[in-house]
Design a protein around this motif. Structure first.
Motif, short mmCIF file in Angstrom:
data_model
loop_
_atom_site.label_atom_id
_atom_site.label_comp_id
_atom_site.label_asym_id
_atom_site.label_seq_id
_atom_site.Cartn_x
_atom_site.Cartn_y
_atom_site.Cartn_z
N UNK A 137 -11.20 -3.62 -1.59
CA UNK A 137 -10.92 -3.77 -0.23
C UNK A 137 -9.98 -2.62 -0.10
N UNK A 138 -10.79 -1.82 0.71
CA UNK A 138 -9.90 -0.13 1.07
C UNK A 138 -10.22 0.04 2.33
N UNK A 139 -9.29 1.02 2.91
CA UNK A 139 -9.45 1.75 4.09
C UNK A 139 -9.67 3.40 3.81
N UNK A 170 -1.09 0.11 -4.25
CA UNK A 170 -2.25 0.80 -3.68
C UNK A 170 -2.82 1.81 -4.60
N UNK A 171 -3.99 1.83 -4.74
CA UNK A 171 -4.79 2.91 -5.64
C UNK A 171 -5.84 3.75 -4.63
N UNK A 172 -6.01 4.85 -5.02
CA UNK A 172 -6.77 5.81 -4.45
C UNK A 172 -7.87 6.42 -5.12
N UNK A 173 -9.03 6.80 -4.48
CA UNK A 173 -10.23 7.34 -4.72
C UNK A 173 -10.77 7.98 -3.78
N UNK A 189 -6.06 -1.70 -1.27
CA UNK A 189 -4.80 -2.69 -1.44
C UNK A 189 -5.16 -3.69 -2.49
N UNK A 190 -4.54 -3.51 -3.76
CA UNK A 190 -5.01 -4.22 -4.86
C UNK A 190 -3.91 -5.67 -5.48
N UNK A 191 -2.83 -5.31 -4.65
CA UNK A 191 -1.75 -6.28 -4.72
C UNK A 191 -0.92 -6.23 -3.62
N UNK A 192 -0.53 -7.40 -3.01
CA UNK A 192 0.08 -7.42 -1.80
C UNK A 192 0.58 -8.89 -1.65
N UNK A 193 1.97 -9.03 -1.88
CA UNK A 193 2.69 -10.13 -1.84
C UNK A 193 2.84 -11.09 -0.47
N UNK A 194 2.61 -10.21 0.45
CA UNK A 194 2.85 -10.71 1.90
C UNK A 194 1.50 -10.43 2.76
N UNK A 195 0.36 -10.14 2.13
CA UNK A 195 -0.67 -10.00 2.64
C UNK A 195 -2.00 -10.02 2.00
N UNK A 196 -3.27 -9.72 2.49
CA UNK A 196 -4.30 -9.77 1.59
C UNK A 196 -4.61 -8.66 0.67
N UNK A 197 -5.35 -8.80 -0.48
CA UNK A 197 -5.46 -8.07 -1.38
C UNK A 197 -6.56 -8.18 -2.16
N UNK A 242 -14.29 6.15 -7.76
CA UNK A 242 -14.80 4.97 -7.31
C UNK A 242 -13.44 4.02 -7.17
N UNK A 243 -13.52 2.93 -6.57
CA UNK A 243 -12.32 1.85 -6.20
C UNK A 243 -11.85 1.73 -7.65
N UNK A 244 -10.48 1.76 -7.67
CA UNK A 244 -9.55 1.31 -9.04
C UNK A 244 -8.74 -0.04 -8.88
N UNK A 245 -8.88 -0.80 -9.87
CA UNK A 245 -8.11 -2.05 -9.71
C UNK A 245 -7.03 -2.41 -10.28
N UNK A 246 -6.37 -3.21 -10.65
CA UNK A 246 -5.08 -3.58 -11.49
C UNK A 246 -5.36 -3.13 -12.72
N UNK A 247 -6.47 -3.30 -13.35
CA UNK A 247 -6.67 -3.12 -14.66
C UNK A 247 -6.79 -1.53 -15.17
N UNK A 248 -6.73 -0.45 -14.35
CA UNK A 248 -6.86 0.64 -14.41
C UNK A 248 -5.46 1.45 -14.47
N UNK A 249 -4.49 0.75 -14.14
CA UNK A 249 -3.18 1.38 -13.96
C UNK A 249 -2.66 1.60 -15.50
N UNK A 250 -2.08 2.61 -15.61
CA UNK A 250 -1.58 3.15 -16.95
C UNK A 250 -0.63 2.39 -17.41
N UNK A 251 -0.62 1.44 -18.55
CA UNK A 251 0.17 0.65 -19.30
C UNK A 251 0.39 -0.75 -18.48
#
Length: 254
Positions: A239-241, A211-214, A225-233, A192-201
């Protein structure tokens, strides 16, 4: 802005749906790609390095640090992607001829050192520049957990220092540096979708793109796309493709 040079220029991307989401790998910046073990991170970036082209013809000069996978594993995956076949077929065909494999990968410099230090990264990048007369446009570090930044057993400190080094090195070389990373908790199932809170450490501060993958359906790799300084996230990974992917043949669709 006039003095920025090539910093911020997007690298060519083989995934058109990701480009439509404005999730660009930009020069002079770092990204983080995270997912479950075996969840497509290495395959995704190997395919990017192998198939993205400037003007449709010229591959991206790439330096790929593969501390997580050995020469045989990576070689077979790349051969499968080039030849469009299964692992057994790739091994059999490579016994007859390596020419096609070499032609498809001659733009990529591979390093397989286990537990690389930041000094090792620096030395290898400089060696690349001496041999080729330029820095690589893309540097892939597979993966962040294996980086030894000199903090001993403090895993989080090692990873944060490696990302700080990467931010500096990306600006120095005008390369995009893509770090591959792991996830924690229930996210290790990768279903299932993985957000920033799922990153190790929780190492989400320095990368400009995360980017996260599932996977939910066979034959598709979902890239969030969970973070993007120059675009939507979306930080929750919602929000995934969905990119066509056949892992048994190391094949990706656009």
């Amino acid at each position: 802005m006039r003095a920025r040079g090539r910093v911020g220029d997007p690298l060519p991307c083989p995934y058109t749906s990701l480009e439509r989401m404005r999730a660009f790998a930009r020069r002079g910046q770092i990204s983080l790609s995270a997912g479950a073990s075996g969840g497509g991170k290495t395959a995704f970036w190997s395919n990017w390095a192998l198939n993205a082209r400037y003007d449709g013809d010229y591959p991206i000069p790439t330096l790929y640090f593969s501390s997580d996978s050995d020469q045989h594993t990576v070689g077979i995956r790349i051969a499968q992607a080039v030849l469009g076949c299964t692992q057994d077929e790739a091994e059999e065909r490579l016994e007859d001829s390596w020419d096609l494999f070499h032609e498809a990968t001659e733009h990529t410099w591979w390093d397989f050192k286990v537990g690389p230090t930041l000094d090792h990264f620096d030395a290898e990048i400089e060696t690349y520049s001496l041999v080729h007369g330029q820095y690589p446009s893309l540097i892939v570090i597979d993966n962040l957990m294996d980086c030894d930044a000199g903090y001993g057993a403090d895993e989080g400190a090692n990873q944060r220092e490696a990302l700080l080094w990467g931010s500096s090195k990306a600006r120095e070389t005008n390369a995009h540096i893509a770090f591959l990373h792991h996830v924690t908790g229930p996210n290790v199932n990768g279903n299932y979708p993985i957000g920033k809170d799922g990153l190790m450490n929780k190492v989400d501060k320095r990368p400009r793109l995360i980017l996260t993958f599932h996977q939910t359906d066979p034959g598709l790799l979902n890239v969030s796309v969970v973070k993007n300084s120059t675009g939507p996230a979306r930080s929750d990974g919602g929000w995934f493709t969905s990119i066509p992917w056949l892992p048994e043949r190391s094949w990706f669709g656009g």
